[in-house]
Design a protein around this motif. Structure first.
Motif, PDB file in Angstrom:
ATOM      1  N   ASP A  93      -1.781  10.334   2.621  1.00  0.00           N
ATOM      2  CA  ASP A  93      -1.547   9.155   1.478  1.00  0.00           C
ATOM      3  C   ASP A  93      -1.471   8.015   2.377  1.00  0.00           C
ATOM      4  O   ASP A  93      -1.255   6.954   1.783  1.00  0.00           O
ATOM      5  CB  ASP A  93      -0.331   9.390   0.993  1.00  0.00           C
ATOM      6  CG  ASP A  93       1.047   9.413   1.958  1.00  0.00           C
ATOM      7  OD1 ASP A  93       0.753   9.482   3.375  1.00  0.00           O
ATOM      8  OD2 ASP A  93       2.145   9.344   1.340  1.00  0.00           O
ATOM      9  N   ASN A  94      -1.918   8.034   3.575  1.00  0.00           N
ATOM     10  CA  ASN A  94      -2.369   6.490   4.166  1.00  0.00           C
ATOM     11  C   ASN A  94      -3.604   5.960   3.961  1.00  0.00           C
ATOM     12  O   ASN A  94      -4.565   6.399   4.659  1.00  0.00           O
ATOM     13  CB  ASN A  94      -1.795   6.855   5.836  1.00  0.00           C
ATOM     14  CG  ASN A  94      -1.912   5.241   6.443  1.00  0.00           C
ATOM     15  OD1 ASN A  94      -2.988   4.477   6.278  1.00  0.00           O
ATOM     16  ND2 ASN A  94      -0.992   4.995   7.214  1.00  0.00           N
ATOM     17  N   GLU A 139       0.625  -1.119  -0.003  1.00  0.00           N
ATOM     18  CA  GLU A 139      -0.079  -0.147   0.120  1.00  0.00           C
ATOM     19  C   GLU A 139       0.725   1.243  -0.061  1.00  0.00           C
ATOM     20  O   GLU A 139       0.328   2.413  -0.153  1.00  0.00           O
ATOM     21  CB  GLU A 139      -1.086  -0.044   1.038  1.00  0.00           C
ATOM     22  CG  GLU A 139      -0.086  -0.014   2.486  1.00  0.00           C
ATOM     23  CD  GLU A 139      -0.870   0.114   3.794  1.00  0.00           C
ATOM     24  OE1 GLU A 139      -1.966   1.082   3.836  1.00  0.00           O
ATOM     25  OE2 GLU A 139      -0.782  -0.482   4.638  1.00  0.00           O
ATOM     26  N   HIS A 140       2.376   1.189   0.025  1.00  0.00           N
ATOM     27  CA  HIS A 140       2.898   2.149   0.395  1.00  0.00           C
ATOM     28  C   HIS A 140       3.307   3.187  -0.911  1.00  0.00           C
ATOM     29  O   HIS A 140       3.562   4.440  -0.767  1.00  0.00           O
ATOM     30  CB  HIS A 140       4.406   1.993   1.168  1.00  0.00           C
ATOM     31  CG  HIS A 140       3.932   1.336   2.328  1.00  0.00           C
ATOM     32  ND1 HIS A 140       3.795   2.136   3.460  1.00  0.00           N
ATOM     33  CD2 HIS A 140       4.005  -0.066   2.814  1.00  0.00           C
ATOM     34  CE1 HIS A 140       3.364   1.234   4.611  1.00  0.00           C
ATOM     35  NE2 HIS A 140       3.738   0.214   4.440  1.00  0.00           N
ATOM     36  N   ARG A 187      -1.268  10.853   7.940  1.00  0.00           N
ATOM     37  CA  ARG A 187      -1.010  11.277   6.602  1.00  0.00           C
ATOM     38  C   ARG A 187      -2.049  10.984   5.639  1.00  0.00           C
ATOM     39  O   ARG A 187      -2.586  10.080   5.697  1.00  0.00           O
ATOM     40  CB  ARG A 187       0.576  10.414   6.225  1.00  0.00           C
ATOM     41  CG  ARG A 187       1.625  10.699   6.749  1.00  0.00           C
ATOM     42  CD  ARG A 187       2.822   9.921   6.634  1.00  0.00           C
ATOM     43  NE  ARG A 187       2.970   9.445   4.869  1.00  0.00           N
ATOM     44  CZ  ARG A 187       3.332   8.498   4.438  1.00  0.00           C
ATOM     45  NH1 ARG A 187       4.357   8.052   5.415  1.00  0.00           N
ATOM     46  NH2 ARG A 187       3.494   8.340   3.219  1.00  0.00           N
ATOM     47  N   TYR A 201      -5.973   4.568   6.713  1.00  0.00           N
ATOM     48  CA  TYR A 201      -6.559   5.715   7.603  1.00  0.00           C
ATOM     49  C   TYR A 201      -7.575   6.504   6.767  1.00  0.00           C
ATOM     50  O   TYR A 201      -8.518   6.776   7.416  1.00  0.00           O
ATOM     51  CB  TYR A 201      -5.462   6.575   8.007  1.00  0.00           C
ATOM     52  CG  TYR A 201      -5.867   8.010   8.936  1.00  0.00           C
ATOM     53  CD1 TYR A 201      -6.465   7.555  10.191  1.00  0.00           C
ATOM     54  CD2 TYR A 201      -5.671   8.846   8.431  1.00  0.00           C
ATOM     55  CE1 TYR A 201      -6.885   8.641  10.732  1.00  0.00           C
ATOM     56  CE2 TYR A 201      -6.056  10.157   9.070  1.00  0.00           C
ATOM     57  CZ  TYR A 201      -6.779   9.946  10.485  1.00  0.00           C
ATOM     58  OH  TYR A 201      -7.038  11.209  10.883  1.00  0.00           O
ATOM     59  N   PRO A 218      -0.720   5.887  15.900  1.00  0.00           N
ATOM     60  CA  PRO A 218       0.309   5.388  15.231  1.00  0.00           C
ATOM     61  C   PRO A 218       1.284   4.548  15.892  1.00  0.00           C
ATOM     62  O   PRO A 218       1.319   4.691  17.050  1.00  0.00           O
ATOM     63  CB  PRO A 218       0.976   6.769  14.520  1.00  0.00           C
ATOM     64  CG  PRO A 218       0.897   7.747  15.817  1.00  0.00           C
ATOM     65  CD  PRO A 218      -0.679   7.291  16.341  1.00  0.00           C
ATOM     66  N   ALA A 257      -2.104   3.299  12.419  1.00  0.00           N
ATOM     67  CA  ALA A 257      -1.885   4.379  11.244  1.00  0.00           C
ATOM     68  C   ALA A 257      -1.453   5.638  11.555  1.00  0.00           C
ATOM     69  O   ALA A 257      -1.829   6.219  12.493  1.00  0.00           O
ATOM     70  CB  ALA A 257      -3.395   4.532  10.754  1.00  0.00           C
ATOM     71  N   THR A 258      -0.689   6.455  10.450  1.00  0.00           N
ATOM     72  CA  THR A 258      -0.507   7.730  10.769  1.00  0.00           C
ATOM     73  C   THR A 258      -1.478   8.669  10.262  1.00  0.00           C
ATOM     74  O   THR A 258      -2.385   8.093   9.603  1.00  0.00           O
ATOM     75  CB  THR A 258       0.808   8.093  10.173  1.00  0.00           C
ATOM     76  OG1 THR A 258       0.463   7.976   8.893  1.00  0.00           O
ATOM     77  CG2 THR A 258       1.810   7.071  10.364  1.00  0.00           C
TER      78      THR A 258
END
Length: 337
Positions: A189-190, A146-147, A187, A193, A214, A184-185
């Motif tokens: 783009d996560n 997913e990154h 961010r 999340y 996180p 999760a952060t």
């Protein structure tokens, strides 16, 4: 003596070309002929000479699978599927891990591996899409996870936003209203999340900042520590928890039990990835299950296409735009209220 391709052809009453077509999975062979050839293969105990086949195709006969950690249950399970898919087309697999180290990941995309390979299946953690787009190594590349998205290479993954939203919606459907997310952060783009936030917004439920925790890794101890921090605080506890991985979820369940609470009666828990341990945990874990067989088959097929059509931009573009892999929600005891 070891049976040869000609022996199989003679036994089946067909040409060597027909036997080769059947063994290599080509579709333009009648069902009756295919059955006759496969019966001859079984009867004679024929096994293809993979080294000779790879030499004829201009292959090294080896691809690399590079993941963050082999002891992460998800990657351990996925690696087995990729080994099977690669073996079916005559490839051996070199497996490496990066521990998510940015410099090691840069060396991977630069082609600094110990042996010549025909292709690379890579799950990066620290690299950006721009870094991957700027690579100069010509080795065919397929991305997992997913990154990193939109990096100019085939990306084989589920829709993580939709999957996380479905997991969170399940908690909402069983009556949870104070839902935490572990792993999760914040961010933008996560994707997991993002999916969590989408489901909460659709249900008009607040995302409480102290309930979004996180983690530095996806290890179970991180899940336990983050949920324990919530339960040890003065804030009201959550009644549902969505964890970014199953391993985190198992840690979260341990924290809930250690605080004298019950799963799912007091706090329901949903994980992600469908690792084998979740099915036999107590309670068994509700989770999002990606189709790992589909991931493996598509990853190997994308490498085959890139290897067989290295100068065909249309083929490369077709492979770069991969459809989402299937997933489903598996409901088990951790949310069975």
């Amino acid at each position: 003596m070891r049976p040869r391709l000609q022996d199989v052809a003679d036994h089946a009453g067909v040409s060597m070309k027909t036997v080769s077509n059947v063994i290599n999975g080509y579709q333009h062979v009648s069902a009756a002929t295919r059955r006759r050839v496969l019966a001859a293969v079984d009867a004679l105990g024929y096994r293809p000479n993979l080294a000779a086949r790879n030499l004829a195709r201009g292959r090294a006969g080896l691809i690399a699978l590079v993941v963050p950690r082999l002891d992460f249950p998800y990657f351990a399970a996925l690696s087995g599927r990729i080994l099977q898919a690669a073996r079916a087309v005559g490839w051996e697999v070199l497996i490496e891990q990066t521990d998510g180290d940015p410099e090691l990941e840069r060396q991977v995309i630069a082609g600094h591996l110990a042996r010549r390979i025909d292709g690379l299946i890579f799950s990066p953690v620290a690299l950006t899409a721009a870094e991957i787009q700027e690579r100069t190594d010509p080795t065919p590349l397929v991305l997992l996870g997913e990154h990193v998205v939109n990096a100019g290479a085939p990306h084989i993954a589920i829709d993580n936003v939709a999957a996380a939203a479905q997991a969170t919606q399940h908690l909402i459907d069983i009556g949870c209203r104070r839902i935490a997310m572990v792993g999760a952060t914040r961010r933008r783009d996560n994707p997991r999340y993002q999916g969590f936030r989408q489901a909460m917004k659709r249900a008009a439920l607040p995302v409480e900042p102290y309930l979004v925790r996180p983690t530095r890794s996806t290890a179970g101890i991180e899940g336990e520590q983050q949920l324990a921090a919530i339960l040890d605080s003065d804030v009201p506890p959550p009644d549902g928890v969505f964890c970014a991985t199953d391993w985190l979820a198992l840690g979260a369940i341990r924290a809930i039990h250690r605080h004298g609470l019950r799963v799912p009666q007091d706090i329901a828990v949903v994980g992600f990835d469908a690792i084998p341990y979740g099915e036999v945990a107590s309670p068994s874990l509700t989770t999002i299950m990606p189709d790992r067989d589909q991931i493996a088959r598509r990853a190997v097929a994308a490498l085959l296409a890139a290897h067989d059509h290295p100068t065909n931009p249309t083929a490369r573009d077709d492979q770069a735009h991969q459809p989402d892999v299937d997933f489903r929600l598996i409901i088990r005891e951790s949310t069975d209220r």
